[in-house]
Design a protein around this motif. Structure first.
Motif, PDB file in Angstrom:
ATOM      1  N   MET A 262       0.844  -1.191   0.000  1.00 14.89           N
ATOM      2  CA  MET A 262       0.000   0.000   0.000  1.00 14.89           C
ATOM      3  C   MET A 262       0.881   1.243   0.000  1.00 14.89           C
ATOM      4  O   MET A 262       1.862   1.323   0.742  1.00 14.89           O
ATOM      5  N   ARG A 263       0.522   2.210  -0.854  1.00 17.36           N
ATOM      6  CA  ARG A 263       1.226   3.490  -0.866  1.00 17.36           C
ATOM      7  C   ARG A 263       0.351   4.541  -0.175  1.00 17.36           C
ATOM      8  O   ARG A 263      -0.867   4.466  -0.236  1.00 17.36           O
ATOM      9  N   PHE A 264       1.013   5.515   0.445  1.00 20.25           N
ATOM     10  CA  PHE A 264       0.301   6.546   1.205  1.00 20.25           C
ATOM     11  C   PHE A 264       0.713   7.930   0.700  1.00 20.25           C
ATOM     12  O   PHE A 264       1.906   8.264   0.658  1.00 20.25           O
ATOM     13  N   ALA A 265      -0.281   8.714   0.317  1.00 20.87           N
ATOM     14  CA  ALA A 265      -0.049  10.088  -0.115  1.00 20.87           C
ATOM     15  C   ALA A 265      -0.871  11.013   0.767  1.00 20.87           C
ATOM     16  O   ALA A 265      -1.704  10.568   1.565  1.00 20.87           O
ATOM     17  N   ILE A 266      -0.659  12.314   0.595  1.00 15.88           N
ATOM     18  CA  ILE A 266      -1.349  13.292   1.432  1.00 15.88           C
ATOM     19  C   ILE A 266      -1.846  14.425   0.554  1.00 15.88           C
ATOM     20  O   ILE A 266      -1.257  14.717  -0.506  1.00 15.88           O
ATOM     21  N   SER A 267      -2.946  15.041   0.949  1.00 17.46           N
ATOM     22  CA  SER A 267      -3.484  16.166   0.185  1.00 17.46           C
ATOM     23  C   SER A 267      -3.360  17.457   0.986  1.00 17.46           C
ATOM     24  O   SER A 267      -3.331  17.436   2.215  1.00 17.46           O
ATOM     25  N   TYR A 268      -3.282  18.548   0.245  1.00 13.61           N
ATOM     26  CA  TYR A 268      -3.283  19.884   0.832  1.00 13.61           C
ATOM     27  C   TYR A 268      -4.559  20.557   0.367  1.00 13.61           C
ATOM     28  O   TYR A 268      -4.765  20.748  -0.841  1.00 13.61           O
ATOM     29  N   GLN A 269      -5.421  20.890   1.311  1.00 16.58           N
ATOM     30  CA  GLN A 269      -6.732  21.441   0.985  1.00 16.58           C
ATOM     31  C   GLN A 269      -6.782  22.921   1.336  1.00 16.58           C
ATOM     32  O   GLN A 269      -6.874  23.272   2.522  1.00 16.58           O
ATOM     33  N   PRO A 270      -6.705  23.822   0.351  1.00 15.87           N
ATOM     34  CA  PRO A 270      -6.758  25.252   0.655  1.00 15.87           C
ATOM     35  C   PRO A 270      -7.995  25.661   1.450  1.00 15.87           C
ATOM     36  O   PRO A 270      -7.944  26.616   2.230  1.00 15.87           O
ATOM     37  N   ALA A 271      -9.090  24.935   1.276  1.00 19.28           N
ATOM     38  CA  ALA A 271     -10.298  25.252   2.037  1.00 19.28           C
ATOM     39  C   ALA A 271     -10.061  25.105   3.537  1.00 19.28           C
ATOM     40  O   ALA A 271     -10.710  25.762   4.345  1.00 19.28           O
ATOM     41  N   HIS A 272      -9.124  24.255   3.901  1.00 22.61           N
ATOM     42  CA  HIS A 272      -8.836  24.010   5.312  1.00 22.61           C
ATOM     43  C   HIS A 272      -7.465  24.556   5.725  1.00 22.61           C
ATOM     44  O   HIS A 272      -7.292  25.059   6.834  1.00 22.61           O
ATOM     45  N   HIS A 273      -6.502  24.474   4.820  1.00 22.03           N
ATOM     46  CA  HIS A 273      -5.119  24.816   5.156  1.00 22.03           C
ATOM     47  C   HIS A 273      -4.713  26.221   4.717  1.00 22.03           C
ATOM     48  O   HIS A 273      -3.653  26.705   5.115  1.00 22.03           O
ATOM     49  N   GLY A 274      -5.506  26.869   3.858  1.00 18.90           N
ATOM     50  CA  GLY A 274      -5.174  28.216   3.425  1.00 18.90           C
ATOM     51  C   GLY A 274      -4.258  28.237   2.224  1.00 18.90           C
ATOM     52  O   GLY A 274      -3.904  27.195   1.655  1.00 18.90           O
ATOM     53  N   ALA A 275      -3.863  29.438   1.816  1.00 19.57           N
ATOM     54  CA  ALA A 275      -3.052  29.615   0.611  1.00 19.57           C
ATOM     55  C   ALA A 275      -1.726  30.312   0.901  1.00 19.57           C
ATOM     56  O   ALA A 275      -1.082  30.811  -0.013  1.00 19.57           O
ATOM     57  N   ASP A 276      -1.315  30.327   2.157  1.00 16.55           N
ATOM     58  CA  ASP A 276      -0.051  30.966   2.506  1.00 16.55           C
ATOM     59  C   ASP A 276       1.106  30.166   1.934  1.00 16.55           C
ATOM     60  O   ASP A 276       1.208  28.955   2.156  1.00 16.55           O
ATOM     61  N   PRO A 277       2.018  30.790   1.162  1.00 16.53           N
ATOM     62  CA  PRO A 277       3.089  30.027   0.520  1.00 16.53           C
ATOM     63  C   PRO A 277       4.022  29.335   1.498  1.00 16.53           C
ATOM     64  O   PRO A 277       4.459  28.204   1.257  1.00 16.53           O
ATOM     65  N   ALA A 278       4.361  29.995   2.604  1.00 12.14           N
ATOM     66  CA  ALA A 278       5.255  29.374   3.583  1.00 12.14           C
ATOM     67  C   ALA A 278       4.595  28.150   4.207  1.00 12.14           C
ATOM     68  O   ALA A 278       5.253  27.129   4.464  1.00 12.14           O
ATOM     69  N   ARG A 279       3.298  28.236   4.449  1.00 11.60           N
ATOM     70  CA  ARG A 279       2.583  27.112   5.040  1.00 11.60           C
ATOM     71  C   ARG A 279       2.517  25.929   4.073  1.00 11.60           C
ATOM     72  O   ARG A 279       2.699  24.767   4.470  1.00 11.60           O
ATOM     73  N   LEU A 280       2.290  26.217   2.800  1.00  8.57           N
ATOM     74  CA  LEU A 280       2.249  25.164   1.792  1.00  8.57           C
ATOM     75  C   LEU A 280       3.601  24.457   1.689  1.00  8.57           C
ATOM     76  O   LEU A 280       3.679  23.227   1.666  1.00  8.57           O
ATOM     77  N   VAL A 281       4.667  25.233   1.638  1.00  6.70           N
ATOM     78  CA  VAL A 281       6.005  24.643   1.529  1.00  6.70           C
ATOM     79  C   VAL A 281       6.340  23.814   2.765  1.00  6.70           C
ATOM     80  O   VAL A 281       6.875  22.702   2.667  1.00  6.70           O
ATOM     81  N   ALA A 282       6.026  24.333   3.949  1.00  9.89           N
ATOM     82  CA  ALA A 282       6.314  23.594   5.178  1.00  9.89           C
ATOM     83  C   ALA A 282       5.545  22.279   5.208  1.00  9.89           C
ATOM     84  O   ALA A 282       6.077  21.239   5.621  1.00  9.89           O
ATOM     85  N   TYR A 283       4.300  22.305   4.761  1.00  6.87           N
ATOM     86  CA  TYR A 283       3.456  21.110   4.712  1.00  6.87           C
ATOM     87  C   TYR A 283       4.070  20.082   3.764  1.00  6.87           C
ATOM     88  O   TYR A 283       4.203  18.894   4.089  1.00  6.87           O
ATOM     89  N   ALA A 284       4.456  20.546   2.567  1.00  8.58           N
ATOM     90  CA  ALA A 284       5.015  19.635   1.566  1.00  8.58           C
ATOM     91  C   ALA A 284       6.353  19.067   2.012  1.00  8.58           C
ATOM     92  O   ALA A 284       6.617  17.860   1.865  1.00  8.58           O
ATOM     93  N   ARG A 285       7.213  19.914   2.557  1.00  8.00           N
ATOM     94  CA  ARG A 285       8.521  19.428   3.007  1.00  8.00           C
ATOM     95  C   ARG A 285       8.390  18.420   4.137  1.00  8.00           C
ATOM     96  O   ARG A 285       9.118  17.417   4.179  1.00  8.00           O
ATOM     97  N   HIS A 286       7.461  18.677   5.044  1.00  8.34           N
ATOM     98  CA  HIS A 286       7.296  17.729   6.144  1.00  8.34           C
ATOM     99  C   HIS A 286       6.710  16.418   5.635  1.00  8.34           C
ATOM    100  O   HIS A 286       7.096  15.331   6.110  1.00  8.34           O
ATOM    101  N   ALA A 287       5.790  16.488   4.675  1.00 13.64           N
ATOM    102  CA  ALA A 287       5.254  15.266   4.082  1.00 13.64           C
ATOM    103  C   ALA A 287       6.370  14.450   3.449  1.00 13.64           C
ATOM    104  O   ALA A 287       6.409  13.219   3.576  1.00 13.64           O
TER     105      ALA A 287
END
Length: 283
Positions: free
Chosen positions: A1-26
């Motif tokens: 089984m493979r596991f991926a993650i989604s980033y939902q602007p409706a919940h997580h917002g559109a701040d660029p630093a937040r998006l990058v931090a989320y992706a890097r941590h994933a």
């Protein structure tokens, strides 16, 4: 089984630093890939079933956002869930998708397309809502044609996107991109089997409906002369997923599960990801 993650602007917002931090941590946690959704436009009162979409929800353009993520990561696969295919011209879309794939060193491997469920969104971009399924079918064919064409050009005689002798370069790394099909309808399942590399249904289906539609997808693949066993099967899952549940998903034929952090605070989101990764031995 493979596991991926989604980033939902409706919940997580559109701040660029937040998006990058989320992706890097994933990526650090060992998730396979990151998915972003798409809505071209919203308007007051728009709803999906019983869920109303606030009109100021900051839906990022998924391809621009994935290019941004690609520049900040090195391994994470990039995906859409879903890209609203009928609302894009496939000739320009082929270029955009190939560009993201080339600049990310071949990481746009989780492209998932859908036909859209909001008539107002179709009207806003000048698309007949009733034709969106046929447009999606033809667009998938056009994308693959352009991504496999040579320097002498390719031609297409279609209902919506006819053209002669076109060359589209650069092309994706290693050939045409995998195209997964999203959607919870029988038509989506048939499209996945007949044209897709995978099926990614939505969440509002009963277990019996899911089983029947997986059969529809596999039957459509067989009818099209394709290998039904090669069809990837992706599903949404919750962040508090347990090992026993994953085993049940696997028994249903699921090959990939996609989760999303639920906390509002970015640090808490990262803690959720870390706990999930630890529970399933990712990384």
């Amino acid at each position: 089984m493979r596991f991926a993650i989604s980033y939902q602007p409706a919940h997580h917002g559109a701040d660029p630093a937040r998006l990058v931090a989320y992706a890097r941590h994933a990526e650090e946690c060992g998730f396979e890939g990151l998915y972003l959704p798409e809505h071209v436009v919203l308007h007051p009162g728009m709803s999906l079933g019983t869920f109303t979409l606030p009109p100021a929800t900051p839906f990022l353009d998924p391809l621009d956002a994935l290019a941004f993520v690609a520049a900040a990561t090195s391994r994470l696969l990039l995906g859409t869930a879903v890209l609203l295919l009928p609302y894009h011209h496939p000739v320009t879309l082929a270029k955009r998708l190939a560009t993201v794939d080339v600049l990310s060193n071949g990481r746009l491997r989780l492209l998932t397309v859908g036909v859209g469920a909001l008539p107002g969104e179709a009207r806003a971009v000048g698309v007949d809502f009733a034709s969106r399924g046929r447009r999606a079918d033809e667009a998938i064919d056009v994308l693959r044609l352009l991504w496999s064409g040579g320097a002498d050009g390719v031609s297409h005689d279609g209902e919506f996107f006819p053209f002669d002798d076109l060359c589209s370069f650069p092309q994706p790394v290693g050939g045409p991109l995998p195209v997964h099909v999203g959607g919870s309808s029988a038509a989506a399942a048939r499209r996945a089997g007949a044209r897709g590399d995978g099926w990614f249904p939505g969440g509002a289906l009963t277990p019996d409906e899911r089983a029947r539609q997986l059969d529809v997808a596999r039957a459509a693949a067989t009818a099209a002369g394709r290998d039904p066993a090669a069809l990837e099967y992706t599903r949404w899952a919750s962040m508090d997923l347990r090992v026993a549940s994953v085993e049940a998903y696997a028994e249903q034929g699921v090959t990939r599960l996609v989760v999303s952090a639920t906390a509002d605070d970015p640090a808490a989101q990262r803690a959720e990801m870390s706990a999930f990764a630890s529970r399933f031995g990712l990384g």
